[in-house]
Design a protein around this motif. Structure first.
Motif, PDB file in Angstrom:
ATOM      1  N   GLU A 116     -10.705  13.079   7.592  1.00  0.00           N
ATOM      2  CA  GLU A 116      -9.937  12.935   6.353  1.00  0.00           C
ATOM      3  C   GLU A 116      -8.505  12.465   6.607  1.00  0.00           C
ATOM      4  OE1 GLU A 116     -11.109  12.880   3.400  1.00  0.00           O
ATOM      5  OE2 GLU A 116     -13.115  13.405   4.108  1.00  0.00           O
ATOM      6  N   ALA A 117      -7.958  12.777   7.775  1.00  0.00           N
ATOM      7  CA  ALA A 117      -6.603  12.318   8.081  1.00  0.00           C
ATOM      8  C   ALA A 117      -6.577  10.800   8.231  1.00  0.00           C
ATOM      9  CB  ALA A 117      -6.095  12.994   9.354  1.00  0.00           C
ATOM     10  N   VAL A 118      -7.601  10.246   8.883  1.00  0.00           N
ATOM     11  CA  VAL A 118      -7.701   8.795   9.024  1.00  0.00           C
ATOM     12  C   VAL A 118      -7.935   8.151   7.662  1.00  0.00           C
ATOM     13  CG1 VAL A 118      -9.052   6.915  10.020  1.00  0.00           C
ATOM     14  CG2 VAL A 118      -8.522   8.933  11.402  1.00  0.00           C
ATOM     15  N   VAL A 119      -8.823   8.739   6.886  1.00  0.00           N
ATOM     16  CA  VAL A 119      -9.106   8.220   5.549  1.00  0.00           C
ATOM     17  C   VAL A 119      -7.835   8.178   4.708  1.00  0.00           C
ATOM     18  CG1 VAL A 119     -10.297   8.721   3.378  1.00  0.00           C
ATOM     19  CG2 VAL A 119     -11.531   8.903   5.546  1.00  0.00           C
ATOM     20  N   ALA A 120      -7.058   9.253   4.740  1.00  0.00           N
ATOM     21  CA  ALA A 120      -5.826   9.308   3.950  1.00  0.00           C
ATOM     22  C   ALA A 120      -4.842   8.226   4.385  1.00  0.00           C
ATOM     23  CB  ALA A 120      -5.186  10.692   4.084  1.00  0.00           C
ATOM     24  N   LEU A 121      -4.737   8.001   5.690  1.00  0.00           N
ATOM     25  CA  LEU A 121      -3.835   6.958   6.185  1.00  0.00           C
ATOM     26  C   LEU A 121      -4.277   5.573   5.721  1.00  0.00           C
ATOM     27  CD1 LEU A 121      -2.902   7.839   9.886  1.00  0.00           C
ATOM     28  CD2 LEU A 121      -1.321   7.341   8.002  1.00  0.00           C
ATOM     29  N   LEU A 122      -5.573   5.309   5.807  1.00  0.00           N
ATOM     30  CA  LEU A 122      -6.069   3.996   5.401  1.00  0.00           C
ATOM     31  C   LEU A 122      -5.883   3.780   3.902  1.00  0.00           C
ATOM     32  CD1 LEU A 122      -9.292   3.682   7.575  1.00  0.00           C
ATOM     33  CD2 LEU A 122      -7.114   2.481   7.882  1.00  0.00           C
ATOM     34  N   ARG A 123      -6.018   4.836   3.127  1.00  0.00           N
ATOM     35  CA  ARG A 123      -5.777   4.701   1.683  1.00  0.00           C
ATOM     36  C   ARG A 123      -4.309   4.373   1.420  1.00  0.00           C
ATOM     37  NH1 ARG A 123     -10.260   5.648  -1.067  1.00  0.00           N
ATOM     38  NH2 ARG A 123     -11.765   7.236  -0.428  1.00  0.00           N
ATOM     39  N   GLN A 124      -3.415   4.968   2.194  1.00  0.00           N
ATOM     40  CA  GLN A 124      -1.995   4.632   2.073  1.00  0.00           C
ATOM     41  C   GLN A 124      -1.752   3.171   2.451  1.00  0.00           C
ATOM     42  OE1 GLN A 124      -0.486   8.314   4.411  1.00  0.00           O
ATOM     43  NE2 GLN A 124       1.253   7.614   3.215  1.00  0.00           N
ATOM     44  N   VAL A 125      -2.360   2.748   3.550  1.00  0.00           N
ATOM     45  CA  VAL A 125      -2.181   1.365   4.004  1.00  0.00           C
ATOM     46  C   VAL A 125      -2.647   0.399   2.932  1.00  0.00           C
ATOM     47  CG1 VAL A 125      -3.026  -0.353   5.648  1.00  0.00           C
ATOM     48  CG2 VAL A 125      -2.342   1.917   6.462  1.00  0.00           C
ATOM     49  N   ARG A 126      -3.743   0.715   2.289  1.00  0.00           N
ATOM     50  CA  ARG A 126      -4.329  -0.205   1.308  1.00  0.00           C
ATOM     51  C   ARG A 126      -3.423  -0.405   0.089  1.00  0.00           C
ATOM     52  NH1 ARG A 126      -9.945   0.168  -2.038  1.00  0.00           N
ATOM     53  NH2 ARG A 126     -10.057  -2.047  -2.538  1.00  0.00           N
ATOM     54  N   GLU A 127      -2.485   0.497  -0.119  1.00  0.00           N
ATOM     55  CA  GLU A 127      -1.524   0.325  -1.199  1.00  0.00           C
ATOM     56  C   GLU A 127      -0.536  -0.799  -0.896  1.00  0.00           C
ATOM     57  OE1 GLU A 127       0.364   4.058  -1.789  1.00  0.00           O
ATOM     58  OE2 GLU A 127      -1.455   5.102  -2.434  1.00  0.00           O
ATOM     59  N   HIS A 128      -0.476  -1.200   0.376  1.00  0.00           N
ATOM     60  CA  HIS A 128       0.510  -2.195   0.807  1.00  0.00           C
ATOM     61  C   HIS A 128      -0.106  -3.493   1.320  1.00  0.00           C
ATOM     62  CE1 HIS A 128       3.683   0.874   0.536  1.00  0.00           C
ATOM     63  NE2 HIS A 128       2.789   1.692   1.051  1.00  0.00           N
ATOM     64  N   CYS A 129      -1.316  -3.424   1.876  1.00  0.00           N
ATOM     65  CA  CYS A 129      -1.968  -4.628   2.394  1.00  0.00           C
ATOM     66  C   CYS A 129      -3.471  -4.405   2.443  1.00  0.00           C
ATOM     67  CB  CYS A 129      -1.421  -4.981   3.788  1.00  0.00           C
ATOM     68  SG  CYS A 129      -1.974  -3.888   5.106  1.00  0.00           S
ATOM     69  N   PRO A 130      -4.244  -5.482   2.581  1.00  0.00           N
ATOM     70  CA  PRO A 130      -5.701  -5.340   2.619  1.00  0.00           C
ATOM     71  C   PRO A 130      -6.165  -4.529   3.829  1.00  0.00           C
ATOM     72  CG  PRO A 130      -5.088  -7.616   2.196  1.00  0.00           C
ATOM     73  CD  PRO A 130      -3.828  -6.900   2.591  1.00  0.00           C
ATOM     74  N   VAL A 131      -7.215  -3.761   3.604  1.00  0.00           N
ATOM     75  CA  VAL A 131      -7.907  -3.037   4.671  1.00  0.00           C
ATOM     76  C   VAL A 131      -9.338  -3.540   4.711  1.00  0.00           C
ATOM     77  CG1 VAL A 131      -8.810  -0.799   5.437  1.00  0.00           C
ATOM     78  CG2 VAL A 131      -6.476  -0.965   4.518  1.00  0.00           C
ATOM     79  N   VAL A 132      -9.780  -3.957   5.887  1.00  0.00           N
ATOM     80  CA  VAL A 132     -11.151  -4.428   6.065  1.00  0.00           C
ATOM     81  C   VAL A 132     -11.796  -3.608   7.173  1.00  0.00           C
ATOM     82  CG1 VAL A 132     -12.621  -6.375   6.732  1.00  0.00           C
ATOM     83  CG2 VAL A 132     -10.607  -6.763   5.299  1.00  0.00           C
TER      84      VAL A 132
END
Length: 210
Positions: free
Chosen positions: A101-117
């Motif tokens: 869940e810590a990784v998931v939360a970070l990736l969700r934050q990243v996606r607010e600023h740039c694409p995540v693939v």
């Protein structure tokens, strides 16, 4: 962390992230129990299941889960009884899994600023697994080896991912837990992170989520 040739310390235009070993992890307790009961060394089922001749056809979408289990059963049957080999193959290929869940939360934050693939060597049922984890909306796109017909560390899968992210390869951050996959991405000019713990990802995306 290996840096891209042209990143220049600026934030990245996209984050490309592996799934297994970074986001998703498997419960191997039952496989370990069965191996011990059968007198087998711990980890032999995984070694057989992930052997290239058994694993790669699965990751390229060429065989089904049942066919994968059959290949594992066949290889293990030279060490134990057919019934034990079948039980081990079933436990391994149907193992439960969980998300960090810590990784998931970070990736969700990243996606607010740039694409995540998500860029993953995975099975044709990956979308079902992500949905079961509540992660169907985690990324802008999923580049799945079994659907695109090419697997890491082949450079083509990284190029497909960058294209889907709408970013140049040199402006992508790539995160993976396998050295050979990291090396291939770095050779293309991506900034790379060899993932071992959530702190590795947190440090890498600090310029994006600050």
């Amino acid at each position: 962390m290996k840096t891209a040739r042209d990143a220049g310390g600026l934030p990245f235009d996209a984050v490309l992230c592996d799934v297994d070993g970074v986001i998703r992890f498997y419960d191997t307790a039952e496989v370990t129990r069965l191996e011990e009961a059968a007198g087998l060394p711990a980890g032999i089922t995984a070694a057989v299941g992930f052997a290239p001749e058994n694993d790669l056809p699965l990751l390229l979408g060429q065989i089904t889960r049942d066919q994968w289990a059959q290949s594992i059963t066949q290889d293990l049957s030279s060490h134990v009884s057919l019934s034990d080999a079948h039980a081990l193959a079933k436990a391994f290929t149907e193992a439960g899994f969980w998300a960090d869940e810590a990784v998931v939360a970070l990736l969700r934050q990243v996606r607010e600023h740039c694409p995540v693939v998500l860029v993953t060597n995975a099975t044709v049922w990956l979308d079902e697994d992500l949905a079961a984890l509540g992660l169907a909306d985690l990324a802008d796109s999923v580049v799945n080896s079994s659907l695109v017909g090419v697997a890491k560390p082949d450079r083509r899968i990284y190029e497909i991912a960058a294209e889907q992210a709408g970013a140049r390869v040199g402006r992508c951050l790539f995160v993976d837990d396998r050295e050979e996959n990291i090396d291939a991405a770095h050779d293309l000019g991506m900034t790379t992170v060899l993932y071992r713990a959530v702190g590795d990802l947190r440090e890498a995306v600090a310029l994006i989520v600050q």
